[in-house]
Design a protein around this motif. Structure first.
Motif, PDB file in Angstrom:
ATOM      1  N   ALA A 143       0.834  -1.206   0.000  1.00 28.90           N
ATOM      2  CA  ALA A 143       0.000   0.000   0.000  1.00 28.90           C
ATOM      3  C   ALA A 143       0.871   1.260   0.000  1.00 28.90           C
ATOM      4  O   ALA A 143       1.940   1.277   0.605  1.00 28.90           O
ATOM      5  CB  ALA A 143      -0.913  -0.011   1.216  1.00 28.90           C
ATOM      6  N   PRO A 144       0.403   2.305  -0.676  1.00 25.56           N
ATOM      7  CA  PRO A 144       1.133   3.581  -0.656  1.00 25.56           C
ATOM      8  C   PRO A 144       0.898   4.309   0.666  1.00 25.56           C
ATOM      9  O   PRO A 144      -0.062   4.003   1.383  1.00 25.56           O
ATOM     10  CB  PRO A 144       0.490   4.353  -1.818  1.00 25.56           C
ATOM     11  N   SER A 145       1.751   5.265   0.966  1.00 24.35           N
ATOM     12  CA  SER A 145       1.519   6.115   2.140  1.00 24.35           C
ATOM     13  C   SER A 145       0.276   6.964   1.899  1.00 24.35           C
ATOM     14  O   SER A 145      -0.118   7.206   0.751  1.00 24.35           O
ATOM     15  CB  SER A 145       2.726   7.016   2.393  1.00 24.35           C
ATOM     16  N   CYS A 146      -0.334   7.433   2.977  1.00 23.36           N
ATOM     17  CA  CYS A 146      -1.526   8.289   2.855  1.00 23.36           C
ATOM     18  C   CYS A 146      -1.197   9.555   2.066  1.00 23.36           C
ATOM     19  O   CYS A 146      -1.982   9.998   1.241  1.00 23.36           O
ATOM     20  CB  CYS A 146      -2.045   8.672   4.238  1.00 23.36           C
ATOM     21  N   TYR A 147      -0.012  10.125   2.331  1.00 23.16           N
ATOM     22  CA  TYR A 147       0.368  11.361   1.629  1.00 23.16           C
ATOM     23  C   TYR A 147       0.486  11.110   0.130  1.00 23.16           C
ATOM     24  O   TYR A 147      -0.075  11.841  -0.687  1.00 23.16           O
ATOM     25  CB  TYR A 147       1.684  11.918   2.182  1.00 23.16           C
TER      26      TYR A 147
END
Length: 149
Positions: free
Chosen positions: A113-117
């Motif tokens: 998963a990617p970071s939230c930012y």
């Protein structure tokens, strides 16, 4: 001056970010890359966008016209040639097919998963281009590490 068509599908959909990174780049317009899917690879919450061939799926993209100086800046940002390689792909622009350069992640990095930012930067790009956010959400689901992440 030589201009190159560049196909953005991740954080470089974000207009503000591209203006900052590549001040001489000009957006050409949206394009759909057929028979590819969007995924996130890199693992450990630091995953970044890539595309991989997948029959029947499409990835919404933004075409940019870039200068050699823009390409140098993008190479640096994309970690070329270590993290990403460059390939040429054809997309439909209006009624004609055009050949465009795209960065694709080198093999061997795990899904994640990617970071939230990072996700929010891409989400802003999707919203400003009026792309289907469902494709972005599906990419995050498809990238969860082996379904356990």
């Amino acid at each position: 001056m030589n201009k190159t068509l560049y196909l953005a599908y991740g954080s470089n959909l974000n207009l503000e970010q591209m203006v900052h990174r590549c001040p001489t780049a000009k957006p050409v317009g949206p394009a759909l890359l057929k028979d590819y899917q969007l995924l996130f690879r890199g693992g450990h919450g630091g995953s970044v966008a890539t595309i991989e061939p997948f029959k029947g799926k499409t990835v919404p993209c933004l075409l940019w016209e870039i200068t050699p100086a823009d390409e140098v800046a993008l190479d640096r940002y994309e970690g070329f040639p270590f993290l990403y390689r460059k390939e040429m792909v054809k997309v439909k622009l209006g009624k004609k097919n055009v050949e465009t350069m795209v960065y694709i992640m080198n093999e061997g990095r795990p899904l994640g998963a990617p970071s939230c930012y990072y996700y929010s930067v891409i989400l802003d790009g999707y919203k400003s281009a009026d792309f289907d956010i469902g494709i972005l959400k599906q990419a995050v689901e498809d990238s969860k590490e082996d379904g356990n992440g």
